[in-house]
Design a protein around this motif. Structure first.
Motif, short mmCIF file in Angstrom:
data_model
loop_
_atom_site.label_atom_id
_atom_site.label_comp_id
_atom_site.label_asym_id
_atom_site.label_seq_id
_atom_site.Cartn_x
_atom_site.Cartn_y
_atom_site.Cartn_z
N ARG A 58 0.37 -1.46 0.17
CA ARG A 58 0.04 0.07 -0.17
C ARG A 58 1.03 1.04 -0.02
O ARG A 58 0.48 2.32 -0.23
CB ARG A 58 -0.91 0.09 1.32
N LEU A 59 2.04 0.95 0.55
CA LEU A 59 2.92 2.50 1.02
C LEU A 59 3.53 2.55 -0.71
O LEU A 59 3.83 3.82 -1.29
CB LEU A 59 4.14 1.84 1.91
N ALA A 60 3.83 2.04 -1.43
CA ALA A 60 4.58 2.07 -2.59
C ALA A 60 2.88 2.47 -3.50
O ALA A 60 3.72 3.43 -4.60
CB ALA A 60 4.84 0.56 -3.07
N GLY A 61 2.01 2.05 -3.15
CA GLY A 61 0.81 2.69 -4.09
C GLY A 61 0.85 4.16 -3.86
O GLY A 61 -0.03 4.66 -4.99
N ASN A 62 1.11 4.50 -2.84
CA ASN A 62 1.07 5.70 -2.57
C ASN A 62 1.77 7.13 -2.68
O ASN A 62 1.57 7.79 -3.97
CB ASN A 62 1.44 6.37 -0.90
N GLN A 63 2.55 6.42 -3.29
CA GLN A 63 3.99 6.77 -4.25
C GLN A 63 4.12 6.90 -5.14
O GLN A 63 4.02 8.03 -6.49
CB GLN A 63 5.42 6.22 -3.99
N ALA A 64 3.41 5.46 -5.83
CA ALA A 64 2.59 5.94 -7.17
C ALA A 64 1.71 6.38 -8.14
O ALA A 64 1.70 6.95 -8.74
CB ALA A 64 2.37 4.24 -7.49
N ALA A 65 1.05 7.28 -6.88
CA ALA A 65 -0.75 7.52 -7.34
C ALA A 65 0.02 9.27 -7.04
O ALA A 65 -0.22 9.71 -8.12
CB ALA A 65 -1.36 7.50 -5.49
N LYS A 66 1.00 9.72 -6.88
CA LYS A 66 1.96 11.15 -6.50
C LYS A 66 2.47 11.10 -8.06
O LYS A 66 2.10 12.18 -8.60
CB LYS A 66 2.48 10.96 -4.87
N ILE A 67 2.65 9.86 -7.99
CA ILE A 67 3.91 10.01 -9.48
C ILE A 67 2.64 10.27 -11.00
O ILE A 67 2.75 10.76 -11.97
CB ILE A 67 4.62 8.25 -9.47
N LEU A 68 1.66 9.63 -10.46
CA LEU A 68 1.05 9.15 -12.43
C LEU A 68 -0.05 10.29 -11.94
O LEU A 68 -0.52 11.26 -12.91
CB LEU A 68 -0.03 8.47 -12.41
N GLN A 69 -0.81 11.16 -10.91
CA GLN A 69 -1.63 12.01 -11.03
C GLN A 69 -1.24 12.93 -11.07
O GLN A 69 -1.60 14.07 -11.39
CB GLN A 69 -2.84 11.77 -9.43
N ARG A 70 -0.12 13.19 -9.91
CA ARG A 70 0.35 14.72 -10.09
C ARG A 70 1.76 15.25 -10.63
O ARG A 70 1.99 15.90 -10.59
CB ARG A 70 1.14 15.22 -8.22
N HIS A 71 2.08 13.85 -11.22
CA HIS A 71 3.20 14.01 -12.23
C HIS A 71 4.59 14.61 -11.04
O HIS A 71 5.68 15.02 -11.83
CB HIS A 71 3.37 15.46 -13.32
N THR A 72 4.93 14.08 -10.22
CA THR A 72 5.52 13.77 -9.08
C THR A 72 6.62 13.35 -9.37
O THR A 72 7.04 11.91 -10.07
CB THR A 72 5.60 14.19 -7.35
N LYS A 73 8.15 13.68 -9.54
CA LYS A 73 9.29 12.68 -9.99
C LYS A 73 9.67 11.64 -8.59
O LYS A 73 10.00 12.50 -7.75
CB LYS A 73 10.36 14.11 -10.25
#
Length: 360
Positions: A295-310
């Motif tokens: 789940r923690l990895a999913g939290n980071q993935a969502a930021k990358i996909l939705q917010r375009h965070t590096k």
């Protein structure tokens, strides 16, 4: 007759009539991505239950963020099983080549992000993905540094994720508190990167606590019983067995884990597991929960996909307090009483185990 240019007010009035009102309103970023389908590639070596738990946690976290497979998310998952159970140098070389091959395919597919599960897939795919500027998120890695990360919290170029890392000193202190008469711990492991790291951590952390670790390396196809007998030596060797974070115990339908549990019960030797894997006969479980880490990895993935965070700016996440489970039936069979300090923190889990809340 002299012609005059239309006044500014007239131009604006005509524009309002000819164009829809919303043509002048900027679209919010989230609206612009409403119809986009994000492509995610998943790569792992071996298909074992703990990895599935990590994957399930990852997907559930994305769903909670509004990213749903079949709607706005497309996931392609590959599990490499090429000779992985045969062990040995050539098998590892073969797995490395397969990882590189799959990484090349992924680069050509140009996904929005890649999830790697486990240390081998993370370690050997990250270079090609970084060169292609494809964000990488990993999970189920015992020690990020063994997967090529800068530190426990810094994934390095184009990389972030979540780790199973727990402080081995704290885990072994707990083992010593529950089993004060134990001095020699036997650990059987393979050349699995996570297993090697786990055993090394236990060996180094055990010495200051008066705990000696006797480790034995086996192939992934070896039966565990002969090695257990050697370490136990008829009661003159180790006085406890500990399960490291090694895929060996999840292969062959948990054969090694079940045999270890049976051996411990037959000889009245305590068995503890330093990873959240099923070991019938284990008295104590200490480690990070694969689902929670996923789940923690999913939290980071969502930021990358939705917010375009590096990924570079996102830290590696880990479970702050390890999950601790106790099998009260096995403890009773060993005539071991849980220390009052831990007994006061227990709650009964659905499987009949006790869960110890270290955060209290």
């Amino acid at each position: 007759m002299r012609k005059t240019l239309p006044t500014l007010s007239l131009v604006l009035a005509l524009s309002a009539i000819l164009l829809p009102a919303f043509a002048f309103e900027p679209l919010p970023p989230e609206t612009m991505d409403d119809t986009r389908v994000f492509k995610v590639e998943v790569l792992q070596v071996t298909d074992i239950e703990p990895y599935q738990e990590a994957y399930n946690g990852f997907i559930s976290s994305l769903q909670a963020s509004g990213l749903v497979a079949g709607k706005n998310l497309s996931v392609n998952r590959v599990a490499i099983d090429f000779d992985v159970e045969k062990g040995g140098f050539w098998s590892k070389l073969g797995v490395l080549l397969r990882i590189r091959q799959e990484a090349g395919r992924i680069v050509n597919a140009k996904p929005d992000m890649v999830l790697t599960i486990g240390t081998p897939a993370t370690k050997y795919a990250r270079g090609m993905l970084a060169e292609a500027h494809i964000p990488l998120v990993f999970t189920a890695v015992a020690n990020p540094e063994d997967a090529g990360c800068v530190s426990l919290v810094d994934g390095g170029e184009g990389t972030t994720g979540s780790t199973l890392y727990t402080d081995m000193s704290d885990s072994l202190k707990l083992v010593r508190d529950v089993f004060p008469n134990v001095h020699r711990i036997g650990m059987v492991h393979t050349d699995d990167e996570n297993g090697v790291a786990n055993v090394a951590a236990a060996t180094g952390s055990g010495k200051p606590l008066g705990l000696e670790v006797s480790a034995r390396l086996v192939n992934k196809t070896d039966h565990i019983a002969p090695t257990l007998k050697e370490l136990y030596n008829g009661g003159h060797g180790v006085d406890m067995f500990a399960v490291p974070l090694d895929t060996y115990y999840g292969l062959h339908r948990y054969e090694a884990a079940m045999d270890l549990g049976d051996f411990g019960m037959e000889n009245q030797v305590p068995v503890v597991t330093l990873a959240m894997v099923r070991v019938p006969g284990a008295a104590l479980y200490i480690g990070a929960d694969f689902t929670q880490v996923g789940r923690l990895a999913g939290n980071q993935a969502a930021k990358i996909l939705q917010r375009h965070t590096k990924p570079d700016v996102l830290p590696i996440l880990r479970q702050q307090n390890p999950t601790v489970l106790v099998d009260p039936a096995r403890m009773a069979a060993l005539h071991i009483t849980l220390p009052s300090a831990l007994a006061d923190r227990k709650t009964e889990a659905s499987n009949g185990f006790w869960q110890i809340d270290l955060a209290k």
